[in-house]
Design a protein around this motif. Structure first.
Motif, PDB file in Angstrom:
ATOM      1  N   GLU A  75     -68.360  23.603 -78.635  1.00  0.00           N
ATOM      2  CA  GLU A  75     -68.281  24.856 -77.880  1.00  0.00           C
ATOM      3  C   GLU A  75     -66.974  25.611 -78.102  1.00  0.00           C
ATOM      4  OE1 GLU A  75     -68.365  26.344 -73.218  1.00  0.00           O
ATOM      5  OE2 GLU A  75     -69.243  24.415 -73.757  1.00  0.00           O
ATOM      6  N   HIS A  76     -65.855  24.891 -78.222  1.00  0.00           N
ATOM      7  CA  HIS A  76     -64.540  25.533 -78.260  1.00  0.00           C
ATOM      8  C   HIS A  76     -63.820  25.424 -79.600  1.00  0.00           C
ATOM      9  CE1 HIS A  76     -64.662  26.194 -73.934  1.00  0.00           C
ATOM     10  NE2 HIS A  76     -65.140  24.966 -73.838  1.00  0.00           N
ATOM     11  N   GLY A  77     -64.358  24.658 -80.519  1.00  0.00           N
ATOM     12  CA  GLY A  77     -63.705  24.458 -81.805  1.00  0.00           C
ATOM     13  C   GLY A  77     -62.640  23.382 -81.736  1.00  0.00           C
ATOM     14  N   GLU A  78     -62.326  22.826 -82.901  1.00  0.00           N
ATOM     15  CA  GLU A  78     -61.322  21.768 -82.956  1.00  0.00           C
ATOM     16  C   GLU A  78     -59.941  22.375 -83.163  1.00  0.00           C
ATOM     17  OE1 GLU A  78     -60.334  17.719 -85.480  1.00  0.00           O
ATOM     18  OE2 GLU A  78     -62.377  18.477 -85.410  1.00  0.00           O
ATOM     19  N   PRO A  79     -58.949  21.980 -82.379  1.00  0.00           N
ATOM     20  CA  PRO A  79     -57.592  22.495 -82.598  1.00  0.00           C
ATOM     21  C   PRO A  79     -57.094  22.082 -83.976  1.00  0.00           C
ATOM     22  CG  PRO A  79     -57.589  20.716 -80.969  1.00  0.00           C
ATOM     23  CD  PRO A  79     -59.021  20.996 -81.310  1.00  0.00           C
ATOM     24  N   ASP A  80     -56.335  22.968 -84.611  1.00  0.00           N
ATOM     25  CA  ASP A  80     -55.842  22.665 -85.950  1.00  0.00           C
ATOM     26  C   ASP A  80     -54.371  22.268 -85.963  1.00  0.00           C
ATOM     27  OD1 ASP A  80     -54.738  25.101 -85.373  1.00  0.00           O
ATOM     28  OD2 ASP A  80     -55.592  26.137 -87.098  1.00  0.00           O
ATOM     29  N   SER A  81     -53.739  22.227 -84.777  1.00  0.00           N
ATOM     30  CA  SER A  81     -52.333  21.820 -84.683  1.00  0.00           C
ATOM     31  C   SER A  81     -52.049  21.403 -83.246  1.00  0.00           C
ATOM     32  CB  SER A  81     -51.407  22.976 -85.059  1.00  0.00           C
ATOM     33  OG  SER A  81     -51.502  24.000 -84.074  1.00  0.00           O
ATOM     34  N   LEU A  82     -50.922  20.737 -83.064  1.00  0.00           N
ATOM     35  CA  LEU A  82     -50.514  20.374 -81.701  1.00  0.00           C
ATOM     36  C   LEU A  82     -50.281  21.621 -80.851  1.00  0.00           C
ATOM     37  CD1 LEU A  82     -48.069  17.406 -82.422  1.00  0.00           C
ATOM     38  CD2 LEU A  82     -50.363  17.278 -81.434  1.00  0.00           C
ATOM     39  N   ALA A  83     -49.727  22.660 -81.453  1.00  0.00           N
ATOM     40  CA  ALA A  83     -49.485  23.907 -80.718  1.00  0.00           C
ATOM     41  C   ALA A  83     -50.788  24.518 -80.220  1.00  0.00           C
ATOM     42  CB  ALA A  83     -48.734  24.899 -81.603  1.00  0.00           C
ATOM     43  N   ALA A  84     -51.861  24.324 -80.958  1.00  0.00           N
ATOM     44  CA  ALA A  84     -53.158  24.885 -80.550  1.00  0.00           C
ATOM     45  C   ALA A  84     -53.695  24.229 -79.285  1.00  0.00           C
ATOM     46  CB  ALA A  84     -54.164  24.740 -81.692  1.00  0.00           C
ATOM     47  N   LEU A  85     -53.177  23.057 -78.931  1.00  0.00           N
ATOM     48  CA  LEU A  85     -53.628  22.399 -77.701  1.00  0.00           C
ATOM     49  C   LEU A  85     -53.315  23.226 -76.460  1.00  0.00           C
ATOM     50  CD1 LEU A  85     -52.676  18.699 -78.467  1.00  0.00           C
ATOM     51  CD2 LEU A  85     -54.969  19.716 -78.455  1.00  0.00           C
ATOM     52  N   ASP A  86     -52.322  24.115 -76.559  1.00  0.00           N
ATOM     53  CA  ASP A  86     -51.995  24.995 -75.434  1.00  0.00           C
ATOM     54  C   ASP A  86     -53.177  25.874 -75.035  1.00  0.00           C
ATOM     55  OD1 ASP A  86     -49.430  23.994 -75.313  1.00  0.00           O
ATOM     56  OD2 ASP A  86     -48.544  25.641 -76.471  1.00  0.00           O
ATOM     57  N   HIS A  87     -54.124  26.070 -75.946  1.00  0.00           N
ATOM     58  CA  HIS A  87     -55.272  26.931 -75.688  1.00  0.00           C
ATOM     59  C   HIS A  87     -56.530  26.132 -75.384  1.00  0.00           C
ATOM     60  CE1 HIS A  87     -52.665  30.115 -77.002  1.00  0.00           C
ATOM     61  NE2 HIS A  87     -52.417  29.438 -78.102  1.00  0.00           N
ATOM     62  N   HIS A  88     -56.365  24.853 -75.136  1.00  0.00           N
ATOM     63  CA  HIS A  88     -57.495  23.971 -74.826  1.00  0.00           C
ATOM     64  C   HIS A  88     -57.264  23.287 -73.486  1.00  0.00           C
ATOM     65  CE1 HIS A  88     -59.738  24.110 -78.637  1.00  0.00           C
ATOM     66  NE2 HIS A  88     -58.564  24.367 -79.175  1.00  0.00           N
ATOM     67  N   ARG A  89     -58.357  22.801 -72.930  1.00  0.00           N
ATOM     68  CA  ARG A  89     -58.286  22.061 -71.671  1.00  0.00           C
ATOM     69  C   ARG A  89     -58.013  20.600 -71.984  1.00  0.00           C
ATOM     70  NH1 ARG A  89     -62.848  23.530 -67.616  1.00  0.00           N
ATOM     71  NH2 ARG A  89     -61.566  22.013 -66.597  1.00  0.00           N
ATOM     72  N   CYS A  90     -56.862  20.110 -71.502  1.00  0.00           N
ATOM     73  CA  CYS A  90     -56.387  18.791 -71.922  1.00  0.00           C
ATOM     74  C   CYS A  90     -56.060  17.887 -70.734  1.00  0.00           C
ATOM     75  CB  CYS A  90     -55.117  18.936 -72.761  1.00  0.00           C
ATOM     76  SG  CYS A  90     -55.348  19.913 -74.256  1.00  0.00           S
ATOM     77  N   LEU A  91     -56.145  16.611 -71.003  1.00  0.00           N
ATOM     78  CA  LEU A  91     -55.756  15.567 -70.063  1.00  0.00           C
ATOM     79  C   LEU A  91     -54.846  14.629 -70.838  1.00  0.00           C
ATOM     80  CD1 LEU A  91     -56.096  13.930 -67.417  1.00  0.00           C
ATOM     81  CD2 LEU A  91     -58.099  12.886 -68.468  1.00  0.00           C
ATOM     82  N   ARG A  92     -53.645  14.445 -70.352  1.00  0.00           N
ATOM     83  CA  ARG A  92     -52.667  13.641 -71.085  1.00  0.00           C
ATOM     84  C   ARG A  92     -52.286  12.424 -70.265  1.00  0.00           C
ATOM     85  NH1 ARG A  92     -47.037  15.876 -73.665  1.00  0.00           N
ATOM     86  NH2 ARG A  92     -46.486  13.961 -74.740  1.00  0.00           N
ATOM     87  N   TYR A  93     -52.152  11.298 -70.931  1.00  0.00           N
ATOM     88  CA  TYR A  93     -51.758  10.047 -70.302  1.00  0.00           C
ATOM     89  C   TYR A  93     -50.320  10.142 -69.834  1.00  0.00           C
ATOM     90  CZ  TYR A  93     -50.806   5.039 -69.884  1.00  0.00           C
ATOM     91  OH  TYR A  93     -50.463   3.790 -69.431  1.00  0.00           O
ATOM     92  N   ARG A  94     -50.073   9.669 -68.631  1.00  0.00           N
ATOM     93  CA  ARG A  94     -48.711   9.610 -68.121  1.00  0.00           C
ATOM     94  C   ARG A  94     -48.501   8.229 -67.544  1.00  0.00           C
ATOM     95  NH1 ARG A  94     -46.232  12.821 -63.127  1.00  0.00           N
ATOM     96  NH2 ARG A  94     -47.540  11.316 -62.100  1.00  0.00           N
ATOM     97  N   SER A  95     -47.491   7.559 -68.008  1.00  0.00           N
ATOM     98  CA  SER A  95     -47.196   6.209 -67.566  1.00  0.00           C
ATOM     99  C   SER A  95     -45.933   6.230 -66.722  1.00  0.00           C
ATOM    100  CB  SER A  95     -47.003   5.305 -68.783  1.00  0.00           C
ATOM    101  OG  SER A  95     -46.571   4.041 -68.393  1.00  0.00           O
ATOM    102  N   GLY A  96     -45.946   5.541 -65.601  1.00  0.00           N
ATOM    103  CA  GLY A  96     -44.748   5.440 -64.774  1.00  0.00           C
ATOM    104  C   GLY A  96     -44.316   6.788 -64.255  1.00  0.00           C
TER     105      GLY A  96
END
Length: 176
Positions: A75-96
Motif C-alpha cells: 500500500e505505501h511502498g518500500e522505503p529506500d533509505s533510513l531517512a525515508a522512514l520519517d514518512h512511514h508509520r514505524c514502531l521501534r524497539y526501546r530497551s531500558g
C-alpha cells in the motif's frame, strides 16, 4: 521477558536436568535487579551496560532488524533509505531507558531478531533496508565481583554461550 521465556527458560530447564542437586530460581522480568541487594547470582541483560561494579560476560548478540508487513509495503511502498522512514508509520524497539526518534503506531518495525523470528518465518513480516549496516545488541551474563566465580554460574554461562552460539541460533535458523 520475551527473551527469557523463549530462549533462557529452556536452557535453565536443561541445566537443572544436568545438575539435579542445584536449586535454581528463574525470575523473568524487564526491570534491572540489584544482584547483591536482592541475592541473585546472575542476571542476563541485553543491550549496552552501564558502568558498574558487576562483571559482564558476553554470551552472544542479536541483530536489530528493520521489517515491514507485506500488506503495508504493497500500500505505501518500500522505503529506500533510513531517512525515508520519517514518512512511514514505524514502531521501534526501546530497551531500558533508551530513547527513540520514532513513534508507536504503524507497520514498519525495528525489533531484536529474537522477538520476530516467528513473524519472519511465517511471512507476516519481511526484512527491509537489508543493505544498511546492521545494529547489534550484546547479550551478557552479569554477576557480582567475587574472588572466585562459583562453578555453577560458570558452567551455566558456558552452557548458554554454547547453546545460543555466534551468530545466535534464532538468527541462524533464519539464515541471517
Amino acid at each position: 521477558m520475551s527473551f527469557g521465556t523463549r530462549y533462557l527458560a529452556p536452557q535453565v530447564a536443561r541445566f537443572m536436568v544436568e545438575h539435579p542437586a542445584l536449586e535454581v530460581r528463574l525470575d523473568l522480568n524487564d526491570r534491572r535487579v540489584d544482584l547483591l541487594e536482592e541475592g541473585y547470582d546472575l542476571a542476563i541483560r541485553i543491550g549496552s551496560l552501564p558502568d558498574s561494579s558487576l562483571v559482564a560476560r558476553r554470551l552472544t548478540r542479536c541483530r536489530l532488524l528493520l521489517c515491514a508487513a507485506p500488506g503495508y509495503l504493497a500500500e505505501h511502498g518500500e522505503p529506500d533509505s533510513l531517512a525515508a522512514l520519517d514518512h512511514h508509520r514505524c514502531l521501534r524497539y526501546r530497551s531500558g531507558h533508551g530513547t527513540t526518534d520514532w513513534q508507536f503506531g504503524g507497520r514498519i518495525v525495528q525489533q531484536p531478531s529474537f522477538l520476530i523470528t516467528d513473524s519472519l518465518r511465517s511471512g507476516r513480516l519481511v526484512p527491509i533496508l537489508t543493505e544498511e549496516a546492521p545494529i547489534f545488541l550484546d547479550i551478557h551474563g552479569i554477576y557480582p565481583v567475587r574472588r572466585h566465580l562459583p562453578a555453577k554460574v560458570e558452567r551455566f554461562l558456558d552452557g548458554l554461550a554454547a547453546a545460543w552460539g555466534e551468530p545466535p541460533i534464532w538468527e541462524r535458523e533464519l539464515g541471517l
